[in-house]
Motif scaffolding. Structure first.
Motif, PDB file in Angstrom:
ATOM      1  N   LEU A 469      94.789  74.202  60.123  1.00 24.23           N
ATOM      2  CA  LEU A 469      94.171  73.419  60.899  1.00 24.23           C
ATOM      3  C   LEU A 469      93.516  72.273  59.904  1.00 24.23           C
ATOM      4  N   VAL A 470      92.943  72.777  58.897  1.00 23.08           N
ATOM      5  CA  VAL A 470      92.212  71.866  57.949  1.00 23.08           C
ATOM      6  C   VAL A 470      93.353  70.801  57.445  1.00 23.08           C
ATOM      7  N   GLY A 471      94.383  71.661  57.170  1.00 19.75           N
ATOM      8  CA  GLY A 471      95.668  70.659  56.709  1.00 19.75           C
ATOM      9  C   GLY A 471      96.134  69.605  57.811  1.00 19.75           C
ATOM     10  N   GLN A 472      95.787  69.833  59.154  1.00 23.15           N
ATOM     11  CA  GLN A 472      96.376  69.193  60.167  1.00 23.15           C
ATOM     12  C   GLN A 472      95.008  68.043  60.154  1.00 23.15           C
ATOM     13  N   VAL A 473      94.003  68.604  60.115  1.00 22.22           N
ATOM     14  CA  VAL A 473      92.825  67.161  59.902  1.00 22.22           C
ATOM     15  C   VAL A 473      92.954  66.375  58.765  1.00 22.22           C
ATOM     16  N   MET A 474      93.577  66.813  57.784  1.00 24.32           N
ATOM     17  CA  MET A 474      93.679  65.929  56.518  1.00 24.32           C
ATOM     18  C   MET A 474      94.806  65.051  57.029  1.00 24.32           C
ATOM     19  N   LYS A 475      95.934  65.417  57.418  1.00 26.15           N
ATOM     20  CA  LYS A 475      97.036  64.587  57.696  1.00 26.15           C
ATOM     21  C   LYS A 475      96.502  63.613  58.890  1.00 26.15           C
ATOM     22  N   ALA A 476      96.116  64.051  59.894  1.00 27.37           N
ATOM     23  CA  ALA A 476      95.396  63.009  60.934  1.00 27.37           C
ATOM     24  C   ALA A 476      94.839  61.835  60.195  1.00 27.37           C
ATOM     25  N   THR A 477      93.919  62.349  59.038  1.00 24.60           N
ATOM     26  CA  THR A 477      93.060  61.137  58.738  1.00 24.60           C
ATOM     27  C   THR A 477      93.635  60.495  57.208  1.00 24.60           C
ATOM     28  N   ARG A 478      95.144  60.893  56.977  1.00 25.39           N
ATOM     29  CA  ARG A 478      95.661  60.370  55.812  1.00 25.39           C
ATOM     30  C   ARG A 478      94.783  60.782  54.536  1.00 25.39           C
ATOM     31  N   GLY A 479      94.462  61.984  54.798  1.00 27.12           N
ATOM     32  CA  GLY A 479      93.651  62.768  53.610  1.00 27.12           C
ATOM     33  C   GLY A 479      92.161  62.281  53.039  1.00 27.12           C
ATOM     34  N   GLN A 480      91.812  61.698  54.044  1.00 27.21           N
ATOM     35  CA  GLN A 480      90.521  61.045  53.979  1.00 27.21           C
ATOM     36  C   GLN A 480      89.068  62.022  54.228  1.00 27.21           C
ATOM     37  N   ALA A 481      89.802  62.856  55.071  1.00 29.46           N
ATOM     38  CA  ALA A 481      88.655  63.801  55.469  1.00 29.46           C
ATOM     39  C   ALA A 481      87.695  64.506  54.455  1.00 29.46           C
ATOM     40  N   ASN A 482      86.530  64.795  54.351  1.00 27.94           N
ATOM     41  CA  ASN A 482      86.135  65.617  53.295  1.00 27.94           C
ATOM     42  C   ASN A 482      86.604  67.060  53.812  1.00 27.94           C
ATOM     43  N   ALA A 483      87.467  67.699  53.177  1.00 30.35           N
ATOM     44  CA  ALA A 483      88.063  68.987  53.398  1.00 30.35           C
ATOM     45  C   ALA A 483      86.898  70.061  53.829  1.00 30.35           C
ATOM     46  N   GLU A 484      85.792  70.027  52.819  1.00 28.73           N
ATOM     47  CA  GLU A 484      84.933  71.214  53.068  1.00 28.73           C
ATOM     48  C   GLU A 484      84.164  71.057  54.637  1.00 28.73           C
ATOM     49  N   LEU A 485      83.856  69.781  54.839  1.00 30.00           N
ATOM     50  CA  LEU A 485      83.116  69.556  56.106  1.00 30.00           C
ATOM     51  C   LEU A 485      84.284  69.628  57.152  1.00 30.00           C
TER      52      LEU A 485
END
Ligand code: ADP
Ligand code: ZN
Ligand code: MG
Length: 502
Positions: A469-485
């Motif tokens: 799921l974190v990977g999906q968030v990263m994908k949806a944000t073009r990797g811009q998400a703070n992964a820890e958050l």
């Protein structure tokens, strides 16, 4: 691969191996040991780099190469050896077509360095290898065996290498395992390269390793009959050849055979050693002092000057990284073992003094090290040039400041390494900006939860789905998400499940 336990009867259970290593390494000097012929003969036509001295013509007189002597003095200091106030040259007499004079000028009982040691790390912990001596001698010519156009077997002699300076480093018989022997050879190569006395490339014959191996029943004192193994031209073959030899000798001893003091060669393809020559009749080299050279006095001031010019040695550097900078022993080991990585580590830290050493180390051993290895170059194209360390420090600085996600930083680095564009320009062009804001990231997290009912069900069933799921968030944000958050927000919304992982 299925792991098979060594048979209960394997050699190490019954016998202890006694191993001594002899290393010959070519010193990096401009001219040969006793004449002014250039040592830059690699790739040159045969017999294009010789003179009456290195051809051994009657009446030719040797003169001592100061740089070569300094190389051995430097090595001696680096291994904690002592250099006697006066040393001598000796003639080692034997006849062979690659030795035109019929003797080799060497050092017999007064080597330039004696009683040193080298500390190594092994899978069983640290180990100190005792070093008997390091001395200076001259290399032989090269024999080339082949057939002439009429099919007759011929041997040709190329004297380009004849008289090149060689340093021989001999250990005490203090090594006990094949792994220790390999680690010793690796650490010695790193040391010689660090102090700049030799390129020590095994494949190019600049560092030749010979291993003396004998066995004794565990718990007994006297040494057994030793075999000398030659022709190992990689660190891996050093370890394999010794392991093979230990096993071979154990089987022979068990069968009641009496071992002979042979010289054996290592066949890397077949993975076996074979008899090259029997050494039972120990050579009588009839050593005597070289009458054409005076004894060599080494003034203490000379030794001091060489010591003062030495760079930081690998062991000292590891200690500084671990004790001074707080790196793990593993990271310190990896960085120091590869001078290119150490150079990058130092340069990035100098350019970004505020960066945590651990972060720089992670980067250098991770993405940076991979780029160096994949490019096959010491410094990949985009990482060359003076600005590079500054750029890389700026990249890590952005991550540290929370402006750039680690995922995006990795992409920026790849582009920078390939083409050398400025980090700021790449970030601007890509429009990367880390999303570290609960509200903005929360929206992306909610969208991912809504779009992935199966993963959510898995999560609630206790299966590890959070990483996906974190990977999906990263994908949806073009990797811009703070992964820890992103992980934290996901856990808050879903409730963490025991055993579900991160
Ligand atoms: P050489 O091979 O020229 O005769 P040395 O006798 O000095 O030279 O020994 C060379 C190497 O062999 C050294 O590294 C020494 O520690 C090692 N060595 C000596 N005796 C044994 C032994 N019985 N088993 C294994 N190694 C040995
Ligand atoms: Zn010459
Ligand atoms: Mg020997």
């Amino acid at each position: 691969m299925k792991a098979t336990a060594p048979p209960a009867t394997s050699a190490p259970a019954r016998y202890e191996a006694v191993i001594g290593i002899e290393v010959h390494c070519q010193l990096r000097t401009a001219s040969k040991m006793f004449c002014s012929c250039s040592t830059a003969y690699d790739g040159a036509p045969p017999n294009s780099h010789c003179c009456p001295v290195c051809l051994g013509l009657p009446g030719a007189l040797p003169t001592i190469n100061r740089a070569a002597v300094e190389g051995v003095i430097a090595t001696g200091i680096a291994i904690g050896a002592t250099t006697p106030p006066a040393t001598r040259w000796d003639r080692k007499n034997y006849f062979y077509p690659d030795l035109p004079k019929g003797y080799q000028i060497s050092q017999y009982d007064l080597p330039l360095a004696a009683h040193g040691r080298l500390r190594i790390e092994t899978s069983d912990g640290p180990f100190e290898v005792g070093i008997q001596r390091a001395h200076l001698e001259e290399d032989t010519a090269k024999l080339i065996h082949g057939t002439d156009p009429d099919g007759r077997r011929i041997s040709l002699v190329d004297f380009n290498r004849s008289g090149a300076p060689l340093m021989e480093i001999v250990t005490e018989p203090s090594i006990r395992t094949a792994e220790q022997a390999r680690r010793y050879a690796e650490e010695l190569q790193l040391l010689l390269r660090t102090i700049g006395v030799s390129d020590a490339d095994m494949e190019r014959g600049q560092m030749r390793v010979e291993a003396n191996v004998s066995l004794r029943p565990r718990g007994t004192e006297p040494f057994g009959t030793r075999v000398e193994v030659k022709n190992m031209n990689s660190f891996r073959s050093v370890e394999r050849a010794i392991a093979f030899e230990i096993e071979r000798q154990a089987v022979a001893l068990d069968a009641g055979e009496v071992l002979t003091q042979d010289t054996r060669g290592w066949d890397d393809n077949r993975g076996v050693t074979y008899v090259m020559r029997s050494k039972e009749d120990s050579h009588d080299y009839r050593y005597f002092p070289e009458p054409d050279l005076p004894p060599l006095r080494v003034a203490p001031a000379w030794i001091d000057a060489v010591r003062a010019a030495l760079p930081e040695l690998p062991a000292a550097r590891r200690t500084r990284y671990i004790d001074g900078l707080g790196l793990s022993a593993y990271d310190a080991g990896v960085i120091v073992a590869q001078p290119d990585l150490a150079l990058a580590f130092e340069a990035i830290r100098a350019a970004g003094p505020g960066l945590a050493a651990k972060e720089v180390a992670n980067f250098v051993t991770g993405d940076y090290g991979r780029a160096v290895n994949e490019s096959g170059q010491r410094t990949p194209a985009g990482l060359a040039g003076k600005s590079s360390a500054t750029e890389l420090a700026a990249l890590l600085g952005r991550v540290d400041a929370g402006e750039l996600s680690r995922t995006n930083a990795r992409e920026v680095f790849a582009i920078h390494a390939a083409g050398g564009q400025a980090v700021a320009a790449i970030v601007a062009e890509k429009g990367f900006r880390q999303i570290s804001d609960d509200t903005a990231l929360g929206a992306a997290v909610d969208a991912v939860i809504a779009a992935n009912p199966a993963a959510i069900a898995d999560h609630h069933a206790g299966k590890p789905a959070l990483g996906f799921l974190v990977g999906q968030v990263m994908k949806a944000t073009r990797g811009q998400a703070n992964a820890e958050l992103a992980g934290k927000l996901l856990r808050e919304r879903l409730g963490s499940t025991p055993g579900a992982g991160r």
